[in-house]
Write a protein that holds these residues in place. Structure first.
Motif, short mmCIF file in Angstrom:
data_model
loop_
_atom_site.label_atom_id
_atom_site.label_comp_id
_atom_site.label_asym_id
_atom_site.label_seq_id
_atom_site.Cartn_x
_atom_site.Cartn_y
_atom_site.Cartn_z
N TYR A 168 5.22 72.57 19.55
CA TYR A 168 4.35 73.59 18.98
C TYR A 168 3.75 74.47 20.08
O TYR A 168 3.63 75.68 19.91
N ARG A 228 9.62 71.35 9.41
CA ARG A 228 8.45 72.17 9.10
C ARG A 228 8.67 73.62 9.52
O ARG A 228 8.38 74.56 8.75
N LEU A 229 9.17 73.79 10.73
CA LEU A 229 9.35 75.14 11.25
C LEU A 229 10.42 75.90 10.48
O LEU A 229 10.30 77.12 10.27
N HIS A 275 4.00 64.99 22.39
CA HIS A 275 4.42 65.25 21.01
C HIS A 275 4.14 66.69 20.58
O HIS A 275 4.93 67.30 19.88
N ILE A 276 3.00 67.19 21.01
CA ILE A 276 2.58 68.51 20.57
C ILE A 276 3.29 69.62 21.34
O ILE A 276 3.12 70.80 21.05
N VAL A 307 2.14 78.24 12.79
CA VAL A 307 2.26 77.16 13.76
C VAL A 307 0.89 76.57 14.07
O VAL A 307 0.73 75.34 14.18
N ARG A 343 4.28 60.92 12.67
CA ARG A 343 4.71 61.23 14.03
C ARG A 343 6.05 60.57 14.35
O ARG A 343 6.83 61.11 15.14
N GLN A 371 9.10 68.01 12.82
CA GLN A 371 8.60 69.30 13.32
C GLN A 371 9.61 70.42 13.07
O GLN A 371 9.24 71.51 12.63
N LYS A 372 10.88 70.14 13.31
CA LYS A 372 11.90 71.17 13.10
C LYS A 372 12.03 71.53 11.62
O LYS A 372 12.21 72.70 11.27
N TRP A 399 0.00 74.10 11.42
CA TRP A 399 0.62 72.78 11.58
C TRP A 399 -0.07 71.98 12.68
O TRP A 399 -0.25 70.76 12.55
N VAL A 400 -0.47 72.65 13.76
CA VAL A 400 -1.20 71.96 14.83
C VAL A 400 -2.53 71.43 14.30
O VAL A 400 -2.92 70.28 14.56
N ASP A 457 -1.98 68.38 11.95
CA ASP A 457 -1.74 67.13 12.68
C ASP A 457 -3.03 66.60 13.30
O ASP A 457 -3.28 65.38 13.30
#
Length: 242
Positions: free
Chosen positions: A91, A176-177, A87-88, A145, A167, A173-174, A148-149, A152
């Protein structure tokens, strides 16, 4: 004999009357020339320029090249198919890519910054409008970034059920980015246009680029810029990590 002594005495008196902060060796165009009395100011300037040349043209590019090689190898490793299920991993890929872009953009910026006496117009234009701004753009993006890591990880430790529901959200994630990229560009793009190219030598066509946002921006805007992209994000990152 008496005439020669009188001449030497008058010359000595003239030297004594010469002010300490004499700027006659600097022309109106900003050109720096060697004083006729062989003063040490010019040599200090040249020594400072030589030091900057070694730092920005030799040392910093070597570190940047080493960083490029390490990150390119790391990116090739995380692009393997079996790691795509993590999942990570999005990032992680982005962090490596941003670090790679930071190192790549550091090389031309260092060459522009290392020459403080004379640059071509193209190099000065790059320094004023792109140089360190591109480096900071990728650096600030990397910082967000990491936030965000850390967020989470914080949610996974303290609010596991909430983290699992987050999750499972598709495209989170997209999103957020994208929001993060818009936020950073909204602060960086206006600053890119504020750089100034200055001509320091008319005859030799020497140019320098002024790219310091603390100079080209107002005090209030510069403070908000640093708060939004550096101080507050670093504070949030430290709190989430603790």
């Amino acid at each position: 004999m008496m005439q020669e002594n009188n001449k030497s005495t008058s010359a000595t008196q003239t030297d004594l009357q010469k002010p300490e902060n004499d700027t006659s060796h600097i022309t109106n165009e900003g050109e720096f020339i060697l004083p006729p009395d062989g003063g040490e100011v010019a040599f200090e300037e040249l020594d400072h320029a030589h030091t900057l040349f070694i730092a920005f043209h030799v040392i910093l590019p070597l570190f940047a090249v080493a960083c490029i090689l390490v990150n390119a190898l790391s990116l090739a490793m995380v692009l393997r198919p079996r790691l795509n299920a993590i999942h990570i991993n999005l990032y992680l890929k982005l962090l490596i890519l941003l670090d790679l872009l930071t190192a790549m953009s550091t090389i031309p910026a260092s060459f522009a910054m290392g020459n403080t006496l004379c640059n071509s117009y193209a190099m000065a234009f790059y320094q004023a409008h792109f140089g360190m701004y591109l480096v900071n753009l990728f650096r600030f993006s990397c910082l967000y970034v990491w936030i965000w890591v850390s967020f989470d990880r914080f949610m996974a430790i303290w609010f596991l059920e909430r983290f699992q529901s987050i999750r499972n959200c598709k495209g989170l994630q997209k999103k957020r980015l994208i929001i993060t990229g818009i936020w950073i560009l909204a602060w960086m793009l206006p600053v890119l246009s504020l750089g100034e190219v200055k001509r320091v030598h008319i005859a030799k066509k020497c140019w320098v680029g002024d790219a310091d946002h603390t100079v080209v921006q107002s005090t209030e805007h510069s403070l908000l810029f640093d708060l939004a992209l550096q101080y507050i994000p670093y504070g949030v990152l430290i709190l989430l990590s603790i």
